[in-house]
Design a protein around this motif. Structure first.
Motif: not given
Length: 174
Positions: A27-34, A49-52, A56-57
């Motif tokens: 779930l994407v909330l702006g620049k925060h992904v759950f 993997w997703l966090a890494k 950079p973005q």
């Protein structure tokens, strides 16, 4: 860039090492992904993997633990608009993520969540699509100023997917 191919279970039936990352857990909330994790779909390696990949973005990825019977995060939480969510708190052993705890919420029962009541589709900050089976949830959203459109998705839901599963939205432009 794509998620690396996971290590699959071997012939002895041992679990593969992943990484596993499924859209229903993201779930994407702006620049925060759950990223949900119950042990049935996405795993720690997928979250790492997703966090890494996103760091950079300027994104952060937060793992959200789910009860072991819950397939995906969108079967427990639905982000309707900024400040409003639908949620089945019984499916979240550590409770609602801190970032969302002050949000207004429509509470969904375990039975509604099992039938995919949290898996509606927010197409704008004012319009939400759900199945007529969730008229109670829809009425709560209408009470909060949304227009709720009902589309019969019973057959798709009986196969294990609903509106969000059919679209996998990452962003919404109002």
């Amino acid at each position: 860039m794509a998620l690396p191919s996971p290590e699959l279970p071997d012939s002895a039936g041992t679990d593969g090492l992943g990484p596993f990352l499924e859209g229903g857990d993201v779930l994407v909330l702006g620049k925060h992904v759950f990223v949900g994790r119950s042990g049935l779909a996405s795993d720690n390696a997928g979250h790492r993997w997703l966090a890494k990949y996103l760091r950079p973005q300027g994104y952060t990825a937060q793992q959200v633990l789910l009860e072991p019977h819950v397939l995906h995060l969108d079967c427990a939480i639905g982000l309707v608009r900024e400040g409003l969510l639908v949620v089945c708190e019984d499916r979240l052993p550590q409770g609602i993520p801190v970032l969302l705890r002050d949000w207004d919420r429509v509470t969904v029962t375990e039975e509604e969540a099992e039938a995919l009541g949290t898996n509606g589709l927010s197409i704008s900050s004012d319009v939400y699509i759900t199945d007529p089976a969730f008229a109670r949830i829809g009425a709560e959203l209408i009470r909060r100023g949304l227009t709720v459109e009902y589309v019969d998705f019973e057959i798709s839901r009986s196969l294990g997917g609903s509106f969000r599963c059919s679209t996998q939205p990452l962003t919404r432009i109002d």
